[in-house]
Design a protein around this motif. Structure first.
Motif, PDB file in Angstrom:
ATOM      1  N   GLY A  51       0.870  -1.096   0.053  1.00 12.80           N
ATOM      2  CA  GLY A  51       0.033  -0.003  -0.033  1.00 12.80           C
ATOM      3  C   GLY A  51       0.818   1.179  -0.150  1.00 12.80           C
ATOM      4  O   GLY A  51       0.797   2.044  -0.881  1.00 12.80           O
ATOM      5  N   ARG A  52       1.703   1.531   0.864  1.00 10.81           N
ATOM      6  CA  ARG A  52       2.600   2.719   1.017  1.00 10.81           C
ATOM      7  C   ARG A  52       3.489   2.659  -0.104  1.00 10.81           C
ATOM      8  O   ARG A  52       3.721   3.674  -0.744  1.00 10.81           O
ATOM      9  CB  ARG A  52       3.234   2.484   2.406  1.00 10.81           C
ATOM     10  CG  ARG A  52       2.509   3.027   3.600  1.00 10.81           C
ATOM     11  CD  ARG A  52       3.382   2.557   4.916  1.00 10.81           C
ATOM     12  NE  ARG A  52       3.488   1.229   5.405  1.00 10.81           N
ATOM     13  CZ  ARG A  52       4.122   0.780   6.216  1.00 10.81           C
ATOM     14  NH1 ARG A  52       4.716   1.488   7.120  1.00 10.81           N
ATOM     15  NH2 ARG A  52       4.023  -0.615   6.269  1.00 10.81           N
ATOM     16  N   SER A  53       4.042   1.458  -0.422  1.00 10.41           N
ATOM     17  CA  SER A  53       5.028   1.431  -1.665  1.00 10.41           C
ATOM     18  C   SER A  53       4.141   1.905  -2.991  1.00 10.41           C
ATOM     19  O   SER A  53       4.926   2.667  -3.731  1.00 10.41           O
ATOM     20  CB  SER A  53       5.641   0.318  -1.874  1.00 10.41           C
ATOM     21  OG  SER A  53       4.841  -0.799  -2.005  1.00 10.41           O
ATOM     22  N   SER A  54       3.077   1.712  -2.900  1.00 15.41           N
ATOM     23  CA  SER A  54       2.230   2.033  -4.217  1.00 15.41           C
ATOM     24  C   SER A  54       2.401   3.634  -4.477  1.00 15.41           C
ATOM     25  O   SER A  54       2.545   4.147  -5.403  1.00 15.41           O
ATOM     26  CB  SER A  54       0.970   1.496  -4.201  1.00 15.41           C
ATOM     27  OG  SER A  54       0.861  -0.148  -4.627  1.00 15.41           O
ATOM     28  N   SER A  55       1.823   4.058  -3.242  1.00  9.76           N
ATOM     29  CA  SER A  55       1.798   5.737  -3.060  1.00  9.76           C
ATOM     30  C   SER A  55       3.318   6.315  -3.485  1.00  9.76           C
ATOM     31  O   SER A  55       3.456   7.320  -4.243  1.00  9.76           O
ATOM     32  CB  SER A  55       1.448   6.115  -1.866  1.00  9.76           C
ATOM     33  OG  SER A  55      -0.056   5.548  -1.503  1.00  9.76           O
ATOM     34  N   VAL A  56       4.357   5.818  -2.928  1.00  9.79           N
ATOM     35  CA  VAL A  56       5.546   6.432  -3.004  1.00  9.79           C
ATOM     36  C   VAL A  56       6.007   6.246  -4.604  1.00  9.79           C
ATOM     37  O   VAL A  56       6.521   7.101  -5.215  1.00  9.79           O
ATOM     38  CB  VAL A  56       6.519   5.684  -2.186  1.00  9.79           C
ATOM     39  CG1 VAL A  56       8.108   5.959  -2.525  1.00  9.79           C
ATOM     40  CG2 VAL A  56       6.302   5.927  -0.758  1.00  9.79           C
ATOM     41  N   ALA A  57       5.637   4.927  -4.984  1.00  7.98           N
ATOM     42  CA  ALA A  57       6.168   4.795  -6.361  1.00  7.98           C
ATOM     43  C   ALA A  57       5.487   5.748  -7.373  1.00  7.98           C
ATOM     44  O   ALA A  57       6.103   6.333  -8.323  1.00  7.98           O
ATOM     45  CB  ALA A  57       5.930   3.398  -6.871  1.00  7.98           C
ATOM     46  N   ALA A  58       4.163   5.949  -7.315  1.00  5.77           N
ATOM     47  CA  ALA A  58       3.275   7.053  -8.009  1.00  5.77           C
ATOM     48  C   ALA A  58       3.938   8.103  -7.782  1.00  5.77           C
ATOM     49  O   ALA A  58       4.031   9.022  -8.749  1.00  5.77           O
ATOM     50  CB  ALA A  58       2.041   6.853  -7.583  1.00  5.77           C
ATOM     51  N   TRP A  59       4.424   8.639  -6.730  1.00  7.28           N
ATOM     52  CA  TRP A  59       4.902   9.943  -6.286  1.00  7.28           C
ATOM     53  C   TRP A  59       6.217  10.025  -7.051  1.00  7.28           C
ATOM     54  O   TRP A  59       6.599  11.161  -7.897  1.00  7.28           O
ATOM     55  CB  TRP A  59       5.054  10.328  -5.033  1.00  7.28           C
ATOM     56  CG  TRP A  59       5.445  11.400  -4.548  1.00  7.28           C
ATOM     57  CD1 TRP A  59       5.129  12.673  -4.704  1.00  7.28           C
ATOM     58  CD2 TRP A  59       6.745  11.876  -3.916  1.00  7.28           C
ATOM     59  NE1 TRP A  59       6.141  13.679  -4.190  1.00  7.28           N
ATOM     60  CE2 TRP A  59       7.134  13.191  -3.728  1.00  7.28           C
ATOM     61  CE3 TRP A  59       7.928  11.019  -3.446  1.00  7.28           C
ATOM     62  CZ2 TRP A  59       8.244  13.638  -3.406  1.00  7.28           C
ATOM     63  CZ3 TRP A  59       9.032  11.407  -2.839  1.00  7.28           C
ATOM     64  CH2 TRP A  59       9.296  12.758  -2.884  1.00  7.28           C
ATOM     65  N   MET A  60       6.957   9.039  -6.907  1.00  7.71           N
ATOM     66  CA  MET A  60       8.427   9.304  -7.466  1.00  7.71           C
ATOM     67  C   MET A  60       8.166   9.126  -9.235  1.00  7.71           C
ATOM     68  O   MET A  60       9.205  10.174  -9.644  1.00  7.71           O
ATOM     69  CB  MET A  60       9.297   8.216  -7.036  1.00  7.71           C
ATOM     70  CG  MET A  60       9.773   8.287  -5.567  1.00  7.71           C
ATOM     71  SD  MET A  60      10.792   7.015  -5.055  1.00  7.71           S
ATOM     72  CE  MET A  60      12.399   6.913  -6.212  1.00  7.71           C
ATOM     73  N   SER A  61       7.373   8.618  -9.517  1.00 10.05           N
ATOM     74  CA  SER A  61       7.199   8.649 -11.047  1.00 10.05           C
ATOM     75  C   SER A  61       6.950   9.996 -11.633  1.00 10.05           C
ATOM     76  O   SER A  61       7.350  10.156 -12.446  1.00 10.05           O
ATOM     77  CB  SER A  61       5.984   7.741 -11.312  1.00 10.05           C
ATOM     78  OG  SER A  61       6.465   6.170 -10.974  1.00 10.05           O
ATOM     79  N   GLN A  62       5.878  10.582 -10.903  1.00  9.03           N
ATOM     80  CA  GLN A  62       5.666  11.939 -11.290  1.00  9.03           C
ATOM     81  C   GLN A  62       6.771  12.770 -11.201  1.00  9.03           C
ATOM     82  O   GLN A  62       6.964  13.960 -11.986  1.00  9.03           O
ATOM     83  CB  GLN A  62       4.754  12.427 -10.179  1.00  9.03           C
ATOM     84  CG  GLN A  62       3.261  12.125 -10.337  1.00  9.03           C
ATOM     85  CD  GLN A  62       2.297  13.016  -9.295  1.00  9.03           C
ATOM     86  OE1 GLN A  62       2.430  12.830  -8.186  1.00  9.03           O
ATOM     87  NE2 GLN A  62       1.647  13.589  -9.856  1.00  9.03           N
ATOM     88  N   LEU A  63       7.927  12.645 -10.412  1.00 11.72           N
ATOM     89  CA  LEU A  63       9.153  13.439 -10.391  1.00 11.72           C
ATOM     90  C   LEU A  63      10.171  12.874 -11.371  1.00 11.72           C
ATOM     91  O   LEU A  63      11.402  13.742 -11.275  1.00 11.72           O
ATOM     92  CB  LEU A  63       9.689  13.306  -8.760  1.00 11.72           C
ATOM     93  CG  LEU A  63       9.037  13.867  -7.813  1.00 11.72           C
ATOM     94  CD1 LEU A  63       9.809  13.602  -6.330  1.00 11.72           C
ATOM     95  CD2 LEU A  63       8.612  15.285  -8.070  1.00 11.72           C
TER      96      LEU A  63
END
Length: 203
Positions: free
Chosen positions: A167-179
């Protein structure tokens, strides 16, 4: 508040948008700017409040059915949090409104184990969660610290993000992808990694 108005609030950093779907659904596509916080009936609102650590932003909820979204909203409101936007019609309906969507690359534990040397693994769990072990060589950066430490990470490397269950890793991966980072989410997290009996590092 319309979806367009709320998306604008999220983009300006004024509001918090939670996708309450399970991590495997979230990774296949979710509204841009959402954090994955899968809904569960027992103390979900309390868990969200604890994660916010004293912050009380206006909150929007996204899910695949209105009944679950309504239940999640009630759980938050019972904890004194303010829900200002709800969308319970799923991703297809969201996309039909021409609203922004993100997708996360998935990486299974088996795939990661076979190509571990190709990734920098970032474990975003809290320190106490590492007592059960971590992926050998994984870099430990708790989710709450990642924003302040993101400049430590180089954009010419591939990253695999792992947490307890995905769960948390999905959110982090999405945020890092945006960057602009090359990042994948480890499906099932350390629970599945351990269940597959892949190597663990302790201490």
């Amino acid at each position: 508040m319309t979806a367009e108005e709320f998306v604008s609030e999220v983009g300006r950093g004024v509001a918090l948008f939670l996708d309450i779907n399970p991590p495997d659904i979230y990774s296949k596509g979710h509204p841009a700017g959402t954090y994955n916080f899968p809904y569960h009936r027992r103390n979900w609102g309390r868990d969200v409040k604890r994660a916010l650590n004293g912050q009380t932003p206006p909150i929007g909820l996204f899910g695949n059915d209105t009944a679950t979204v309504d239940a999640a909203a009630q759980s938050l409101e019972d904890e004194g949090l303010s829900v200002v936007f709800k969308f319970g019609h799923g991703l297809i309906a969201w996309e039909k409104e021409k609203l922004p969507v993100e997708r996360v690359k998935d990486l299974t534990p088996d795939e990661l184990a076979k190509s571990l040397g190709d990734y920098v693994v970032i474990d975003v769990r809290e320190a106490y969660e590492l007592r059960s072990g971590k992926i050998p060589g994984a870099l430990h950066i708790p989710m709450g610290q990642l924003q302040s430490r993101i400049n430590e990470l180089e954009k010419d490397k591939a990253y695999a993000i792992v947490c307890a269950s995905g769960g948390r890793s999905s959110s982090v991966a999405a945020w890092m992808s945006q960057l602009g980072y090359d990042v994948s989410n480890v499906v099932g997290g350390m629970s599945l990694w351990a269940g597959k009996r892949h190597p663990m590092e302790r201490g």
